[in-house]
Each structure stands twice: as structure tokens, then as C-alpha cells.
Design an enzyme around this catalytic site. Sequence first.
Site, mmCIF file in Angstrom:
data_model
loop_
_atom_site.group_PDB
_atom_site.id
_atom_site.type_symbol
_atom_site.label_atom_id
_atom_site.label_comp_id
_atom_site.label_asym_id
_atom_site.label_seq_id
_atom_site.Cartn_x
_atom_site.Cartn_y
_atom_site.Cartn_z
ATOM 1 N N TYR A 1 0.875 -1.181 0.000
ATOM 2 C CA TYR A 1 0.000 0.000 0.000
ATOM 3 C C TYR A 1 0.909 1.227 0.000
ATOM 4 C CZ TYR A 1 -4.147 2.664 1.625
ATOM 5 O OH TYR A 1 -5.186 3.544 1.755
ATOM 6 N N ARG B 1 -6.097 9.946 -11.048
ATOM 7 C CA ARG B 1 -5.325 10.633 -9.987
ATOM 8 C C ARG B 1 -4.847 9.582 -9.000
ATOM 9 N NH1 ARG B 1 -5.352 9.968 -5.063
ATOM 10 N NH2 ARG B 1 -7.362 10.762 -4.393
ATOM 11 N N LYS C 1 -5.618 -2.064 -2.422
ATOM 12 C CA LYS C 1 -6.761 -1.775 -1.529
ATOM 13 C C LYS C 1 -7.460 -3.079 -1.153
ATOM 14 C CE LYS C 1 -6.995 2.854 -1.370
ATOM 15 N NZ LYS C 1 -7.138 3.693 -0.181
ATOM 16 N N GLU D 1 -12.135 4.561 -6.603
ATOM 17 C CA GLU D 1 -10.822 4.869 -6.043
ATOM 18 C C GLU D 1 -9.997 5.711 -7.007
ATOM 19 O OE1 GLU D 1 -9.903 3.730 -2.890
ATOM 20 O OE2 GLU D 1 -8.321 5.206 -3.197
ATOM 21 N N ASP D 2 -9.440 6.779 -6.502
ATOM 22 C CA ASP D 2 -8.483 7.597 -7.245
ATOM 23 C C ASP D 2 -9.004 8.060 -8.607
ATOM 24 O OD1 ASP D 2 -6.992 7.260 -5.004
ATOM 25 O OD2 ASP D 2 -5.239 6.406 -5.973
ATOM 26 N N ASP E 1 -13.954 6.198 -1.983
ATOM 27 C CA ASP E 1 -13.013 6.051 -0.880
ATOM 28 C C ASP E 1 -12.333 7.372 -0.535
ATOM 29 O OD1 ASP E 1 -11.443 4.539 0.958
ATOM 30 O OD2 ASP E 1 -9.790 4.566 -0.465
ATOM 31 N N ASP E 2 -11.883 8.087 -1.552
ATOM 32 C CA ASP E 2 -11.104 9.303 -1.316
ATOM 33 C C ASP E 2 -11.945 10.408 -0.684
ATOM 34 O OD1 ASP E 2 -8.608 8.346 -2.648
ATOM 35 O OD2 ASP E 2 -10.036 8.147 -4.297
ATOM 36 N N ASN F 1 -0.536 11.533 0.058
ATOM 37 C CA ASN F 1 0.257 10.327 -0.226
ATOM 38 C C ASN F 1 0.886 10.435 -1.610
ATOM 39 O OD1 ASN F 1 -0.640 8.958 2.172
ATOM 40 N ND2 ASN F 1 -2.597 8.646 1.151
ATOM 41 N N ASN G 1 -5.173 7.536 7.612
ATOM 42 C CA ASN G 1 -5.364 6.994 6.276
ATOM 43 C C ASN G 1 -6.686 6.246 6.240
ATOM 44 O OD1 ASN G 1 -5.109 4.907 4.041
ATOM 45 N ND2 ASN G 1 -3.239 6.089 3.735
HETATM 46 N N1 LIG Z 1 -4.725 10.015 3.864
HETATM 47 C C1 LIG Z 1 -5.645 9.462 3.121
HETATM 48 O O1 LIG Z 1 -6.317 8.504 3.520
HETATM 49 C C2 LIG Z 1 -5.916 10.001 1.769
HETATM 50 C C3 LIG Z 1 -5.070 10.899 1.186
HETATM 51 N N2 LIG Z 1 -5.345 11.376 -0.059
HETATM 52 C C4 LIG Z 1 -4.374 12.269 -0.653
HETATM 53 O O2 LIG Z 1 -4.912 13.558 -0.788
HETATM 54 C C5 LIG Z 1 -4.237 14.214 -1.841
HETATM 55 C C6 LIG Z 1 -5.253 14.968 -2.673
HETATM 56 O O3 LIG Z 1 -6.159 14.106 -3.302
HETATM 57 P P1 LIG Z 1 -7.284 14.717 -4.287
HETATM 58 O O4 LIG Z 1 -8.087 15.714 -3.593
HETATM 59 O O5 LIG Z 1 -8.020 13.598 -4.887
HETATM 60 O O6 LIG Z 1 -6.342 15.354 -5.380
HETATM 61 P P2 LIG Z 1 -6.503 16.663 -6.266
HETATM 62 O O7 LIG Z 1 -5.326 16.750 -7.145
HETATM 63 O O8 LIG Z 1 -7.839 16.702 -6.867
HETATM 64 O O9 LIG Z 1 -6.475 17.833 -5.202
HETATM 65 C C7 LIG Z 1 -5.347 18.519 -4.818
HETATM 66 C C8 LIG Z 1 -5.780 19.887 -4.355
HETATM 67 O O10 LIG Z 1 -4.658 20.545 -3.833
HETATM 68 C C9 LIG Z 1 -4.627 21.864 -4.357
HETATM 69 N N3 LIG Z 1 -3.264 22.375 -4.357
HETATM 70 C C10 LIG Z 1 -2.291 22.178 -5.273
HETATM 71 N N4 LIG Z 1 -1.203 22.885 -4.933
HETATM 72 C C11 LIG Z 1 -1.487 23.529 -3.778
HETATM 73 C C12 LIG Z 1 -0.781 24.409 -2.961
HETATM 74 N N5 LIG Z 1 0.455 24.780 -3.255
HETATM 75 N N6 LIG Z 1 -1.398 24.890 -1.862
HETATM 76 C C13 LIG Z 1 -2.649 24.521 -1.546
HETATM 77 N N7 LIG Z 1 -3.377 23.686 -2.305
HETATM 78 C C14 LIG Z 1 -2.801 23.192 -3.402
HETATM 79 C C15 LIG Z 1 -5.217 21.734 -5.746
HETATM 80 O O11 LIG Z 1 -5.702 22.974 -6.204
HETATM 81 C C16 LIG Z 1 -6.350 20.766 -5.478
HETATM 82 O O12 LIG Z 1 -7.464 21.464 -4.990
HETATM 83 C C17 LIG Z 1 -3.456 13.148 -2.588
HETATM 84 O O13 LIG Z 1 -2.112 13.249 -2.243
HETATM 85 C C18 LIG Z 1 -4.001 11.861 -2.054
HETATM 86 O O14 LIG Z 1 -3.028 10.843 -2.029
HETATM 87 C C19 LIG Z 1 -6.463 11.022 -0.741
HETATM 88 C C20 LIG Z 1 -7.328 10.129 -0.209
HETATM 89 C C21 LIG Z 1 -7.076 9.494 1.053
HETATM 90 C C1 LIG Z 2 -5.040 6.641 0.575
HETATM 91 C C2 LIG Z 2 -5.700 7.017 -0.656
HETATM 92 O O1 LIG Z 2 -6.775 6.524 -0.943
HETATM 93 C C3 LIG Z 2 -5.092 7.985 -1.501
HETATM 94 O O2 LIG Z 2 -4.062 8.561 -1.144
HETATM 95 O O3 LIG Z 2 -5.642 8.232 -2.577
HETATM 96 MG MG LIG Z 3 -7.243 6.891 -2.994
#
Ligand SMILES: NC(=O)C1=CN([C@@H]2O[C@H](COP(=O)(O)OP(=O)(O)OC[C@H]3O[C@@H](n4cnc5c(N)ncnc54)[C@H](O)[C@@H]3O)[C@@H](O)[C@H]2O)C=CC1
Ligand SMILES: CC(=O)C(=O)O
Ligand SMILES: [Mg+2]
Length: 625
Positions: A160, A213, A231, A302-303, A326-327, A472, A517
Site C-alpha cells: 500500500y 489521480r 486496496k 478509487e483515485d 473512498d477518497d 500520499n 489513512n
Molecule cells: N490520507 C488518506 O487517507 C488520503 C489521502 N489522499 C491524498 O490527498 C491528496 C489529494 O487528493 P485529491 O483531492 O483527490 O487530489 P486533487 O489533485 O484533486 O487535489 C489537490 C488539491 O490541492 C490543491 N493544491 C495544489 N497545490 C497547492 C498548494 N500549493 N497549496 C494549496 N493547495 C494546493 C489543488 O488545487 C487541489 O485542490 C493526494 O495526495 C491523495 O493521495 C487522498 C485520499 C485518502
Molecule cells: C489513501 C488514498 O486513498 C489515496 O491517497 O488516494
Molecule cells: Mg485513494
Amino acid sequence: MWNATRSSLGCRRLVLGTVRKLVCGNVSRPFGSCFRTHFTGTSRALQHEQQVVVMDDDLNERSDEVLKTKHRGLSVIHDPSLNRGSGFSADERERLLLRGLVPPRRHALEQQIQRVMKTFSRQRTNLDKFQFLSMLMDRNTVLFYRILVDNFEKLAPIVYTPVVGEACQKFHAIYRRTRGMYFSVEDRAHFRTMVYNWPVDEVDVIVVTDGSRVLALGDLGCNSMNIPIGKLSLYVSGAGISPTNTLPVVLDVGTDNEALRDHPLYLGLPRKRLRGDEYIRLIDEWISAVRHRWPNALIQFEDFSSDVAATLLKRYRHKHAPLFNDDIQSTGCIAVASVLSSLRARGMQSADIIGERILCAGAGSAGLGVCEAIAQAIEAEGATPQDAYDRFYVVDENGLLGTSTDSRRDCPTRRKFQRSDLAAGMSLGEVIDTVKPTVLLGLSGRGGLFTEEVVKKMAKHVDQPVIFPMSNPSTASECTAEQAFQWTSGRAIFASGSPFGNVTMPDGEVKYSNQANNVYSFPGLGLAVTALRISCVTDSMFLAAAGTIATLLPDEQVKKGLLFPGVSKLRDVSVEVAASVAQVAINQGLTGKALPESALQSRDGLKQFLREQMWEPKYGHLVAG
Ligand SMILES: NC(=O)C1=CN([C@@H]2O[C@H](COP(=O)(O)OP(=O)(O)OC[C@H]3O[C@@H](n4cnc5c(N)ncnc54)[C@H](O)[C@@H]3O)[C@@H](O)[C@H]2O)C=CC1
Ligand SMILES: CC(=O)C(=O)O
Ligand SMILES: [Mg+2]
């Protein structure tokens, strides 16, 4: 003693009539070309169609499960769900025509584990380790999952996040054999028949991605297959979903990643991404095909990139349930749990969530999903929707979301978080100076965004700043655990999306690094949906699960900065999550299975029932069918 019934594959399935009630959740599930059932009791001999199956002395760690297979010889060995490596019993060797096809000495699972772990420890790079584990998964399902369950904290970061990210980036280069299903643009109009190419009639959980993504690594197209595989391996290891009943899926709608698309070894269609109505029609066709073949399966989106994620969720979540993103939803769940638990760490009550000032960096589907879920938790404490949304300050790469920000990204959820009282476009630092946030969330995918200046500003206004860089993989984390603790002189409460080790401060005090997470929520949800045949996944299920996760540890541990149990306890956490989800489903009348009285009478009874449904990675008894 035995009842013979006919399965949907048209083969005979055996169930032990007298114990059927006791093991009803596990009885007779199709297993490729074999069938499984259980027997109870201490007898070491099983009478079966005039045959006596004698168990080996050295194989007493076997489960009660009996698997009936039509395979013989090498085809048993080459089927990972049947293969036992050097662990086939004398009886299996005899009846399944394996004599001479495996080395003479029989080994117990423990010995096989020792051998595998020794070889694993010789793997040099993380990618080598990933490939080693993938090959083990392809070879021997039970051995792979036994090792994953028993070494979860060590191996989860390989199968993962973070290593799965690198494995996706290099998928085209390291590809060895297929797993899961691919539905491509060129297969349109065939999805309804293609789903029957999958050999299993009972699928409980499907994780699907279009690779648009992947973590914070962008559009990886068809290379994203390791995400659904990873997953689902967590559903199995973390919540006991049967591996046979899982299905990883990639929808290959093309990729806008030019380097990948033009790479001669790329395995997806070398075309640009399908968009607009045509894209939606393809997803409609896929949902309809899957629902036709597996009407009860839980579908996890997912993603999917933020331009489509919320739209797809809205389109299918109630019509084609059970389904969730999930996200958006599962990440929302663990974020709420993290904030609630951090309130305990700060000596406050869950009702005090109403007073939080939350600054979120990132306004994609994960960022907005997390903010929406926390807003629901604030409302649940009695705030009006407006008061709840007023607690948030959301920043994207153009700064604070205000009423005049980027109309190209306008969407109903985003609008709820726009500030009309502050200047649009304020930087993270400016927002911190102005509003003195109590919680800082990172869902931006921008590694290092929480600089020393930003973190120190957070620590200036509050005693215990809550710092959750949730992006991540690790390289995309907005800051590390070490940085957060160093820059706040150890005062931060810290949780990250990918794992970081605990940090020892100069005075020797250990500061705890938590992993916020969604792995803490989706496996348990899957267990509840599967065990109770839940027909629809609702937000209140995630909210209930979050409340549960936040209260799993005793006060003395939480006061030290530990927010929830470590991932090595995931199976226990999943049972708790599943019980909370199940209770909401029961209350909302969303269950399709009758539960035993004991499961309805108390939470302990419900947990016991759920535990009994969990698949255990142990060798069962293979018998010739
Ligand atoms: N911890 C967890 O369980 C999870 C973590 N994530 C992580 O969350 C992150 C975002 O996922 P999504 O929203 O789907 O991606 P996304 O690419 O749609 O969103 C990213 C956001 O960050 C903004 N951004 C970019 N540069 C920036 C900056 N310098 N300052 C502030 N904001 C900025 C973008 O405008 C956008 O709104 C990914 O890294 C993903 O791995 C996602 C799901 C679960
Ligand atoms: C953990 C997860 O689902 C993500 O980073 O997209
Ligand atoms: Mg995800």
C-alpha cells in the site's frame, strides 16, 4: 450428514447440514472451480462421500474449512487459491494426484513463513519487496495473507502507500502476470458479456479506478491497477473479506500522461482520455454490467480525479448501491476520527469540535470530502449548517477560496467553503496569522507545503497545534513527523497519510506519529456490507465509524498523542468499524440478511457475529470433487 446442493456454476456443493446454522456466514462459497465448507468439532477425521480424510499430525494448524476441487496435479499447484507449496498433506498428495510433483517433505505453514521471510529480507529495494510479495500472492493465497496479516505494520507500506505508488509508476516495466479485470474504451458494448469472463459468481467487493489521480502521482492510466489490488489486499488482511470474492478493476479510458502513453511498453490504450458524455456513458455501461452480474457487491470508487469523482458518486450512490468513493467518504471518516481523537488528546470533549478553526490545504475531492465530513460532525453536535461551514478556511494553489475564486472549478461543495469575509487568495501563512487555526489539514499532494514558517505560525497561537499532512505517498506529505515535532518543540498532535516513525525529542521523550489513512475505515465498512448485505452506503455510517475509531484507545494513551491503535491492530479496528456501520444499517433498515438473535441483542454479540464472518489465512482441507 452431508447435503448436496447445486451452485450457480452448475457443480455440486457440499454443506454440513447439522452445523450450517453455526457457520452460516461462511458456508459453501464458490471458489473458482472448487467449493468450500466448514465442519466443527474436535474429530480429526472427516467422513466424506465414503472417503476418510485423515489429517496429518504436522498440519494441525489447519482451519476447519473443506475445499472441494475438480483440479488435479499441476493445475492444483498452479492455482494460488489451492496451492499449499510444501504444505500439502499426505491425503491431498494422494487424492489430488500430487505424488512426485512436490518435494517429499511436508512443511507446516510456520516453516513456509520462515522460508519466505528469509528471502524477503534479502530483497534490496522497496520495489524488489513489492514484486516479491506480488509473486507470492500469485503463487499461494493463504501463505501471502498469513504473512501480510502477521507482519502488517512492516508490509502494509509495501503493498500500500507509499511503495504501491512507485509500483504503479513502473507497472508497465515490471508487469508479470494479470490480476483483476480491465474494461477499455474499445470494449464498449461488450461489458455485459465481459463480466462473465470473471470466473467467480460471488463477488463481495470491487475496487475500481480509472487511474486519473493515483495518490499525488497524477494520471497513470492503466498503470493504476496496483491501487485496486493493494486496496483489496487490505480488505482481506484488515477485515477478513474472502480473497476469492474480491475484484480489482481498471477502466482504461486512455491517459493524458504523454510520457506513459508514448512509452512502447505501456499496457493501456495509447489514446487521450475519454471525457464528457462519452465518458459518463462508459461508466454507466460498466455499472450496469457489474450490477447485473453481482447485484450485491460493494463498489469502491478509487483515485478518480476531482473533476469527475463527486459527480460519479452523486450519480450512482443511491441508485446503484452499495457504492462509495473512498477518497471522499472514507478519507472523511478517518479525518473526523483524527480530529475527534485530537480533542481528547487536548483535554476536550467531542462537542468541542464546534469550536475548531480548520485550515485545509487542498480543495480536490479528498480535501473537500474531508471538510464536508468534519462539517457533518460539527452539525451532529448541534451547529447549524452555516455555522458548521464557517469553521473552515480552504486554500488551494491560488490561495484562500473566496467568493471571487476560480469559476472553472466551481462546484456546490466548493461553494460551501468559500469565505466572503476574507480576501480571496490569501496565502496559508496569511490565513494562519489572521484566523489562528486550531487544525491544519494537508490534502494538496504538495510535498513540503507545510514549511517551517507555516508550522511555527500554527504553534504560535495554540498550545497543541493539530497538524495532519494527509497527502500520499510520503514524498507528497506536506511535512514529516520529525519536522512537525521539531518546529513545534514537540507540541504538535500529528497524523499523516503515509506512515512515519515516532520521533524521539532531544530530551528523550517519544512523540507519536499516527497514520490518518482511509485504511482504518474502508475494510470495516466492507465487512459490514458483506456480512449484512447492506444495500446502501450512507454518510451516517462513516460518521458512526469515525466516532468509534476516535474512542478505541484509553485516555492515558490519547493524552500522549496516540490517536488510534496502530495498523497492526487493523483487524480489531475493522470489527469495531463494522459493528458501528452495521448498527446504522440495522437502524436505517438497510440490511438484506437476517441476523442471529445474539447479533441483535448487544454490540458484543454483533461484533462476535462479524468476527465469525472473517476469512482467516489458514490452509483448509482440499478434497477431490
Ligand atoms: N490520507 C488518506 O487517507 C488520503 C489521502 N489522499 C491524498 O490527498 C491528496 C489529494 O487528493 P485529491 O483531492 O483527490 O487530489 P486533487 O489533485 O484533486 O487535489 C489537490 C488539491 O490541492 C490543491 N493544491 C495544489 N497545490 C497547492 C498548494 N500549493 N497549496 C494549496 N493547495 C494546493 C489543488 O488545487 C487541489 O485542490 C493526494 O495526495 C491523495 O493521495 C487522498 C485520499 C485518502
Ligand atoms: C489513501 C488514498 O486513498 C489515496 O491517497 O488516494
Ligand atoms: Mg485513494
